[in-house]
Design a protein around this motif. Structure first.
Motif, PDB file in Angstrom:
ATOM      1  N   ILE A   3     -66.095  87.298 -65.707  1.00 13.41           N
ATOM      2  CA  ILE A   3     -67.405  87.305 -66.359  1.00 13.41           C
ATOM      3  C   ILE A   3     -68.576  86.600 -65.345  1.00 13.41           C
ATOM      4  N   ALA A   4     -69.025  87.673 -64.906  1.00 15.18           N
ATOM      5  CA  ALA A   4     -70.572  86.881 -63.872  1.00 15.18           C
ATOM      6  C   ALA A   4     -71.286  85.907 -65.089  1.00 15.18           C
ATOM      7  N   GLU A   5     -71.535  84.493 -64.860  1.00 15.84           N
ATOM      8  CA  GLU A   5     -72.429  83.919 -65.490  1.00 15.84           C
ATOM      9  C   GLU A   5     -73.764  83.546 -65.029  1.00 15.84           C
ATOM     10  N   SER A   6     -73.696  83.793 -63.746  1.00 12.08           N
ATOM     11  CA  SER A   6     -75.327  83.221 -63.336  1.00 12.08           C
ATOM     12  C   SER A   6     -74.775  84.089 -61.862  1.00 12.08           C
ATOM     13  N   ASN A   7     -76.426  83.627 -60.500  1.00 12.57           N
ATOM     14  CA  ASN A   7     -76.276  84.047 -59.309  1.00 12.57           C
ATOM     15  C   ASN A   7     -75.258  84.178 -58.354  1.00 12.57           C
ATOM     16  N   ASN A   8     -74.759  82.592 -58.885  1.00 11.91           N
ATOM     17  CA  ASN A   8     -73.482  82.345 -57.586  1.00 11.91           C
ATOM     18  C   ASN A   8     -72.195  81.839 -58.744  1.00 11.91           C
ATOM     19  N   CYS A   9     -71.781  82.036 -59.900  1.00 15.71           N
ATOM     20  CA  CYS A   9     -70.481  81.722 -60.854  1.00 15.71           C
ATOM     21  C   CYS A   9     -70.075  83.204 -61.807  1.00 15.71           C
ATOM     22  N   ILE A  10     -68.707  82.940 -61.291  1.00 13.82           N
ATOM     23  CA  ILE A  10     -67.746  83.622 -61.809  1.00 13.82           C
ATOM     24  C   ILE A  10     -67.083  83.226 -63.161  1.00 13.82           C
ATOM     25  N   ASN A  11     -66.434  83.531 -64.175  1.00  9.06           N
ATOM     26  CA  ASN A  11     -65.567  82.388 -65.331  1.00  9.06           C
ATOM     27  C   ASN A  11     -64.807  83.763 -64.678  1.00  9.06           C
ATOM     28  N   ALA A  12     -63.685  82.904 -64.678  1.00 12.63           N
ATOM     29  CA  ALA A  12     -62.288  83.628 -64.363  1.00 12.63           C
ATOM     30  C   ALA A  12     -61.381  83.845 -65.258  1.00 12.63           C
ATOM     31  N   GLU A  13     -61.280  85.502 -65.675  1.00  9.87           N
ATOM     32  CA  GLU A  13     -60.450  85.184 -66.218  1.00  9.87           C
ATOM     33  C   GLU A  13     -59.105  86.447 -66.381  1.00  9.87           C
ATOM     34  N   ILE A  14     -58.553  86.459 -64.661  1.00 13.11           N
ATOM     35  CA  ILE A  14     -57.624  87.385 -64.342  1.00 13.11           C
ATOM     36  C   ILE A  14     -57.907  86.309 -62.623  1.00 13.11           C
ATOM     37  N   TRP A  15     -56.729  86.106 -61.708  1.00 14.62           N
ATOM     38  CA  TRP A  15     -56.893  85.599 -60.357  1.00 14.62           C
ATOM     39  C   TRP A  15     -55.176  86.173 -59.999  1.00 14.62           C
ATOM     40  N   THR A  16     -55.787  86.057 -58.647  1.00  9.07           N
ATOM     41  CA  THR A  16     -54.172  86.708 -57.583  1.00  9.07           C
ATOM     42  C   THR A  16     -54.272  85.884 -56.548  1.00  9.07           C
ATOM     43  N   ASP A  17     -53.340  85.156 -56.192  1.00 10.03           N
ATOM     44  CA  ASP A  17     -53.036  83.929 -54.865  1.00 10.03           C
ATOM     45  C   ASP A  17     -53.022  85.534 -53.917  1.00 10.03           C
ATOM     46  N   PHE A  18     -53.524  85.210 -52.749  1.00 12.14           N
ATOM     47  CA  PHE A  18     -52.932  86.369 -51.813  1.00 12.14           C
ATOM     48  C   PHE A  18     -51.909  85.271 -50.762  1.00 12.14           C
ATOM     49  N   GLY A  19     -52.918  83.903 -50.994  1.00 10.63           N
ATOM     50  CA  GLY A  19     -51.902  83.266 -49.895  1.00 10.63           C
ATOM     51  C   GLY A  19     -53.188  82.648 -48.842  1.00 10.63           C
ATOM     52  N   ASN A  20     -52.836  82.474 -48.048  1.00 12.26           N
ATOM     53  CA  ASN A  20     -53.903  81.809 -46.528  1.00 12.26           C
ATOM     54  C   ASN A  20     -54.123  82.875 -45.537  1.00 12.26           C
ATOM     55  N   THR A  21     -53.105  83.990 -45.492  1.00 13.76           N
ATOM     56  CA  THR A  21     -53.443  84.825 -44.856  1.00 13.76           C
ATOM     57  C   THR A  21     -53.955  86.156 -45.368  1.00 13.76           C
ATOM     58  N   PHE A  22     -54.076  86.924 -46.123  1.00  9.18           N
ATOM     59  CA  PHE A  22     -55.023  87.545 -46.831  1.00  9.18           C
ATOM     60  C   PHE A  22     -55.476  87.973 -45.196  1.00  9.18           C
ATOM     61  N   GLY A  23     -55.773  89.545 -44.796  1.00  7.36           N
ATOM     62  CA  GLY A  23     -56.443  90.775 -43.870  1.00  7.36           C
ATOM     63  C   GLY A  23     -55.746  92.084 -43.402  1.00  7.36           C
ATOM     64  N   THR A  24     -56.184  92.375 -42.536  1.00  6.15           N
ATOM     65  CA  THR A  24     -55.469  93.135 -41.861  1.00  6.15           C
ATOM     66  C   THR A  24     -54.566  92.932 -40.651  1.00  6.15           C
ATOM     67  N   LYS A  25     -54.603  91.592 -40.191  1.00  4.07           N
ATOM     68  CA  LYS A  25     -54.060  91.269 -38.957  1.00  4.07           C
ATOM     69  C   LYS A  25     -52.702  90.968 -39.130  1.00  4.07           C
ATOM     70  N   HIS A  26     -52.047  92.115 -39.941  1.00  2.00           N
ATOM     71  CA  HIS A  26     -50.270  91.570 -40.341  1.00  2.00           C
ATOM     72  C   HIS A  26     -49.472  92.775 -40.081  1.00  2.00           C
ATOM     73  N   CYS A  27     -51.310  93.607 -40.774  1.00  3.87           N
ATOM     74  CA  CYS A  27     -50.017  95.192 -40.653  1.00  3.87           C
ATOM     75  C   CYS A  27     -50.514  96.177 -39.607  1.00  3.87           C
ATOM     76  N   LYS A  28     -48.946  96.887 -39.578  1.00  2.00           N
ATOM     77  CA  LYS A  28     -48.935  97.787 -38.454  1.00  2.00           C
ATOM     78  C   LYS A  28     -49.456  98.832 -38.489  1.00  2.00           C
ATOM     79  N   VAL A  29     -49.736  99.567 -37.498  1.00  2.00           N
ATOM     80  CA  VAL A  29     -51.210 100.603 -37.819  1.00  2.00           C
ATOM     81  C   VAL A  29     -49.853 101.644 -36.461  1.00  2.00           C
ATOM     82  N   TYR A  30     -49.579 102.469 -37.393  1.00  2.00           N
ATOM     83  CA  TYR A  30     -48.671 103.469 -36.422  1.00  2.00           C
ATOM     84  C   TYR A  30     -49.787 104.684 -36.126  1.00  2.00           C
ATOM     85  N   PRO A  31     -49.827 105.438 -34.483  1.00  3.84           N
ATOM     86  CA  PRO A  31     -50.416 106.391 -34.438  1.00  3.84           C
ATOM     87  C   PRO A  31     -49.981 108.321 -35.257  1.00  3.84           C
TER      88      PRO A  31
END
Length: 94
Positions: free
Chosen positions: A66-94
């Motif tokens: 739930i968004a509590e204020s302009n810069n605060c979220i009260n977490a109910e659920i979370w998922t930790d993606f580690g420190n390599t989140f993004g697309t740089k490790h994806c292999k793209v096929y032509p």
């Protein structure tokens, strides 16, 4: 999957539009002070996350809560993606 109360995907700039409503955001953890986590939003602004367990610094986390204020979220659920989140490790096929 529960679709009765969807969570809007937000960054720090959009969060003020959803105060009191369920939101989801992907953030990078910068600091943990017991019950409060300071994190960088996808738009490079700072957010405060309450209720998040201790996550290693610099890890990317998806937070749903739930968004509590302009810069605060009260977490109910979370998922930790580690420190390599993004697309740089994806292999793209032509």
């Amino acid at each position: 999957m529960d679709t009765s109360n969807p969570a809007a995907f937000v960054n720090a700039q959009l969060l003020p539009n959803f105060i009191g409503k369920k939101v989801r955001a992907v953030v990078q953890v910068n600091r943990f002070d017991g019950e409060v986590t300071t994190a960088k939003s996808t738009d490079d602004n700072q957010l405060t996350i309450k209720g998040l367990p201790q996550v290693p610094l610099m890890n990317y986390v998806e937070v749903i809560g739930i968004a509590e204020s302009n810069n605060c979220i009260n977490a109910e659920i979370w998922t930790d993606f580690g420190n390599t989140f993004g697309t740089k490790h994806c292999k793209v096929y032509p």
